[in-house]
Design an enzyme around this catalytic site. Sequence first.
Site, PDB file in Angstrom:
ATOM      1  N   GLY A  88       5.436   3.308   0.259  1.00 63.29           N
ATOM      2  CA  GLY A  88       5.988   4.267  -0.717  1.00 63.29           C
ATOM      3  C   GLY A  88       5.216   4.112  -2.070  1.00 63.29           C
TER       4      GLY A  88
ATOM      5  N   SER B 193       1.004  -1.115  -0.049  1.00 64.05           N
ATOM      6  CA  SER B 193      -0.145  -0.161  -0.132  1.00 64.05           C
ATOM      7  C   SER B 193       0.900   1.150  -0.043  1.00 64.05           C
ATOM      8  CB  SER B 193      -0.778  -0.059   1.266  1.00 64.05           C
ATOM      9  OG  SER B 193      -0.069   0.265   2.530  1.00 64.05           O
ATOM     10  N   LYS B 194       0.243   2.264   0.059  1.00 65.90           N
ATOM     11  CA  LYS B 194       1.001   3.696  -0.008  1.00 65.90           C
ATOM     12  C   LYS B 194       2.070   3.664   0.999  1.00 65.90           C
ATOM     13  CE  LYS B 194      -2.140   6.570  -2.212  1.00 65.90           C
ATOM     14  NZ  LYS B 194      -3.389   7.388  -1.809  1.00 65.90           N
ATOM     15  N   ARG B 195       1.632   3.051   2.354  1.00 66.02           N
ATOM     16  CA  ARG B 195       2.490   3.024   3.458  1.00 66.02           C
ATOM     17  C   ARG B 195       4.046   2.545   2.991  1.00 66.02           C
ATOM     18  NH1 ARG B 195       2.681  -0.535   6.780  1.00 66.02           N
ATOM     19  NH2 ARG B 195       1.034  -1.702   5.752  1.00 66.02           N
TER      20      ARG B 195
END
Length: 464
Positions: A238, A234-236
């Site tokens: 990057g 996920s965006k976590r």
Amino acid sequence: MRFAPSPTGHLHVGGARTALFNWLHARHHGGTFILRIEDTDRSRSTEENIDFIIEALTWLGLDWDEGPPAPAYRQTERTDLYRDHAARLLAAGRAYYCACPPDMLDAERKQAEAKKETYRYPGRCRDRGLTSGAIRLRIADEGETVVDDLINGRVVFDHHQLDDWILVRTDGTPTYNFCVVVDDVTMRITHVIRGNDHLSNTPKQILCYAALDYATPVFAHVSMILGADRSRLSKRHGAASVQAFRDQGVLPEAMVNYLARLGWSHGDQEIFTRDELVQLFDIEDVASSAAIFDQTKLSWLSQQYLKAMPGDRLAERVRPFIARAGVDGAVSDATLARIADTLKERASTLVELAEIGRFYFERPREYDAKASAKFFTRDGRERLGVLIERLSAVPDFDVATVERVYRELTDALGLKLVELAQLTRLAVTGRTASPPLFEVLSILGREETLARLGAARATAEAAA
Ligand code: GLU
């Protein structure tokens, strides 16, 4: 084959890989690749996201044979089909109306949850002969439904895990799983390749195909993509969307190559042309275990693709990134191609390439302090003076001529080439590392080179 994204966000890396596997499978077998937009969930679907998905697929070069902008490839444009199919199932007695009040169903669901059981609708309305309400699929209470998956093998679902699920809600809207089945049968989909987060939907869908008297397609459920910490990418972690990698300046060719290798392999080979992928890809070779997203490997691949790309093509790709870096890169295509050729070994993305090439377009604002102390001395100042004099006098500013001047001067001054070269690099770029110097000077041209050497001499004068 079809790719059926729900436009609830950007195109995730996992979705892009699913699209790629479908595309490769279709191209390998000469099949049809369909893009279908699953926008039944209107509250979460947006036009903007549809555009993002289309843009990302186009960027990756995954062209579809059927799909938007042609009409009827969005679920919201296919309501009549869902209604007709529900009517057929009702007429055949394979579906029935259910009028159980929602609060009653909720209470039953809560009770089951309290006992840690999966809730199953008990089929109360099956034989009531109702003529309105929600429409449910009638399934056999006993038995099992098997998904023969090309990637996961035989996956068996006991009917105790399933129930008479809702095809059409009381308000007349079709449910997600029903739309998928109706779409897949009406689009004559033979192979369903999708994320394994949908595996639990598959037995329900298979029962619906059977109720409609359609043959079930072949299923292949692809594993999830995880970050290095083994949680879902996920965006976590990057970048997790195709757009994010595009904006970082990863080449689409590298991205496709990377995605193909996420869970699929062919011996030890790492780099594949698109044609090779089409030729070699076999969905049955895809691993069932989760794939770990490896940023280092993507960077490495991206670098390989940059290196291998001819300067003129690279110039086209990097131009927008130069503009985005806030650099005035007003040079001809031919010059930009030469510039790109000197930089491509040194960068792994177009963003990096634009950044390290900044010196071509901007004069140094400052000079590396340590190197200035070493080179901008009284001797340095004199050498810059001689260089300016000699370079002003040469007839041409091509690489060979510039190099000859430097070689002659080093001999005449009793120096090593590297001493003059480092002094010049510092003067021209502000630093002591750069692409091959004579190439750089020749690209900058006489006027610009002389201006920069002059500015450096003035700085050296002030310092000495
Ligand atoms: N719309 C689903 C998704 O975006 C895909 C469903 C399918 O491929 O059957 O996850």
